[in-house]
Design a protein around this motif. Structure first.
Motif, PDB file in Angstrom:
ATOM      1  N   ALA A 181       0.833  -1.203   0.000  1.00 32.93           N
ATOM      2  CA  ALA A 181       0.000   0.000   0.000  1.00 32.93           C
ATOM      3  C   ALA A 181       0.866   1.250   0.000  1.00 32.93           C
ATOM      4  O   ALA A 181       0.575   2.231  -0.695  1.00 32.93           O
ATOM      5  CB  ALA A 181      -0.932   0.000   1.214  1.00 32.93           C
ATOM      6  N   VAL A 182       1.956   1.224   0.778  1.00 27.68           N
ATOM      7  CA  VAL A 182       2.875   2.376   0.827  1.00 27.68           C
ATOM      8  C   VAL A 182       3.504   2.586  -0.543  1.00 27.68           C
ATOM      9  O   VAL A 182       3.536   3.711  -1.061  1.00 27.68           O
ATOM     10  CB  VAL A 182       3.969   2.156   1.896  1.00 27.68           C
ATOM     11  N   GLY A 219      -1.974  14.104   2.638  1.00 25.89           N
ATOM     12  CA  GLY A 219      -3.185  13.456   2.148  1.00 25.89           C
ATOM     13  C   GLY A 219      -2.929  12.030   1.704  1.00 25.89           C
ATOM     14  O   GLY A 219      -3.757  11.135   1.934  1.00 25.89           O
ATOM     15  N   THR A 220      -1.775  11.813   1.064  1.00 27.20           N
ATOM     16  CA  THR A 220      -1.400  10.463   0.660  1.00 27.20           C
ATOM     17  C   THR A 220      -1.266   9.559   1.878  1.00 27.20           C
ATOM     18  O   THR A 220      -1.754   8.422   1.888  1.00 27.20           O
ATOM     19  CB  THR A 220      -0.072  10.499  -0.117  1.00 27.20           C
ATOM     20  N   LEU A 221      -0.601  10.071   2.914  1.00 25.94           N
ATOM     21  CA  LEU A 221      -0.415   9.278   4.128  1.00 25.94           C
ATOM     22  C   LEU A 221      -1.752   8.936   4.769  1.00 25.94           C
ATOM     23  O   LEU A 221      -1.959   7.803   5.235  1.00 25.94           O
ATOM     24  CB  LEU A 221       0.464  10.039   5.124  1.00 25.94           C
ATOM     25  N   ILE A 227      -6.554   1.830   2.556  1.00 26.61           N
ATOM     26  CA  ILE A 227      -6.193   0.661   1.754  1.00 26.61           C
ATOM     27  C   ILE A 227      -5.752  -0.493   2.638  1.00 26.61           C
ATOM     28  O   ILE A 227      -6.129  -1.638   2.421  1.00 26.61           O
ATOM     29  CB  ILE A 227      -5.073   1.032   0.758  1.00 26.61           C
ATOM     30  N   ASP A 228      -4.941  -0.168   3.632  1.00 27.94           N
ATOM     31  CA  ASP A 228      -4.419  -1.209   4.530  1.00 27.94           C
ATOM     32  C   ASP A 228      -4.504  -0.701   5.965  1.00 27.94           C
ATOM     33  O   ASP A 228      -3.649   0.071   6.406  1.00 27.94           O
ATOM     34  CB  ASP A 228      -2.972  -1.540   4.164  1.00 27.94           C
ATOM     35  N   PRO A 229      -5.508  -1.119   6.723  1.00 30.09           N
ATOM     36  CA  PRO A 229      -5.680  -0.638   8.102  1.00 30.09           C
ATOM     37  C   PRO A 229      -4.502  -0.953   9.018  1.00 30.09           C
ATOM     38  O   PRO A 229      -4.377  -0.344  10.087  1.00 30.09           O
ATOM     39  CB  PRO A 229      -6.952  -1.368   8.564  1.00 30.09           C
ATOM     40  N   ALA A 230      -3.632  -1.865   8.595  1.00 29.44           N
ATOM     41  CA  ALA A 230      -2.480  -2.203   9.435  1.00 29.44           C
ATOM     42  C   ALA A 230      -1.395  -1.143   9.385  1.00 29.44           C
ATOM     43  O   ALA A 230      -0.501  -1.110  10.243  1.00 29.44           O
ATOM     44  CB  ALA A 230      -1.906  -3.555   9.009  1.00 29.44           C
ATOM     45  N   VAL A 231      -1.435  -0.267   8.393  1.00 31.18           N
ATOM     46  CA  VAL A 231      -0.421   0.775   8.263  1.00 31.18           C
ATOM     47  C   VAL A 231      -0.766   1.929   9.207  1.00 31.18           C
ATOM     48  O   VAL A 231      -1.843   2.520   9.118  1.00 31.18           O
ATOM     49  CB  VAL A 231      -0.327   1.297   6.815  1.00 31.18           C
ATOM     50  N   ARG A 232       0.148   2.243  10.099  1.00 35.13           N
ATOM     51  CA  ARG A 232      -0.052   3.352  11.047  1.00 35.13           C
ATOM     52  C   ARG A 232       0.695   4.582  10.536  1.00 35.13           C
ATOM     53  O   ARG A 232       1.893   4.504  10.224  1.00 35.13           O
ATOM     54  CB  ARG A 232       0.475   2.969  12.434  1.00 35.13           C
TER      55      ARG A 232
END
Length: 221
Positions: free
Chosen positions: A147-148, A188-190, A196-201
């Motif tokens: 996702a990143v 905004g991108t962050l 997209i991926d709730p695991a990304v903090r």
């Protein structure tokens, strides 16, 4: 300690630099297809054989010119490590945009585009990946996380488009405005990553991004 160049080596390097300067000037003002080996050699004041010796052909000269142009833009990794992440990113962008503003034809016709050949595309994409990867690492993000990687590529595309439109419009607002606009686009991108991926903090990355902001950028007259 590096040994000093011999006279022959110095003359060879001088010729190479003359060819690079001539190629940069020509590729900055004319489409790739309109520039010939003879044009570059004449502009440099050397024989076509010398161009072939240094770069093999026109495309080799083009790729070398693109590589040199991007080298002059510097890298995020080269900024002062004592600065906060937000300050380092802004410092790098300030130097980056200042160089492009001083060389708009070079930026529009060489740095922000490429001839579409595999080697030129590879050079362009390698430079893009390096910059986006450094930005991710600076903000504590994993650049290899799918996702990143996807959203950061989209961010890179938007920044190149923003920069190109700014140059084509005659730089209607200041570099500080352009920088803070980029910061907001990146923020905004962050914020889109957890969608997209709730695991990304991203909370920490957003805090790091805010450090160094001035909020005082203004428009040109």
């Amino acid at each position: 300690m590096t040994a000093p160049l011999t006279r022959r080596q110095a003359a060879t390097e001088q010729t190479r630099q003359r060819l690079l300067a001539a190629a940069t000037e020509l590729f900055s003002r004319r489409p790739y297809a309109d520039v010939t080996v003879g044009d570059i050699a004449r502009a440099a004041g050397v024989s076509q054989g010398l161009l072939a010796h240094h770069f093999v052909n026109k495309h080799g000269a083009y790729v070398a010119t693109l590589r040199e142009a991007r080298r002059r833009l510097g890298t995020l990794a080269a900024t002062d490590p004592e600065l906060s992440p937000g300050e380092r990113l802004r410092a790098h962008w300030r130097d980056h945009f200042s160089y492009l503003a001083a060389h708009p034809e070079l930026a529009l016709n060489l740095i922000l585009t490429h001839a579409g050949t595999p080697e030129a595309t590879a050079e362009f994409e390698a430079a893009r990946r390096e910059g986006l990867c450094d930005t991710c690492l600076l903000l504590g993000l994993d650049p290899d996380q799918p996702a990143v990687a996807m959203l950061m590529r989209a961010f890179g595309d938007s920044m190149d488009r923003l920069t190109a439109e700014w140059l084509r419009a005659g730089q209607p607002f200041t570099i500080p405005v352009l920088i803070e606009t980029g910061i907001q686009l990146l923020a905004g991108t962050l914020r889109g990553l957890p969608v997209i991926d709730p695991a990304v903090r991203v909370d920490r990355a957003l805090r790091l991004l805010r450090t160094g902001g001035r909020g005082t950028a203004g428009r040109t007259a």
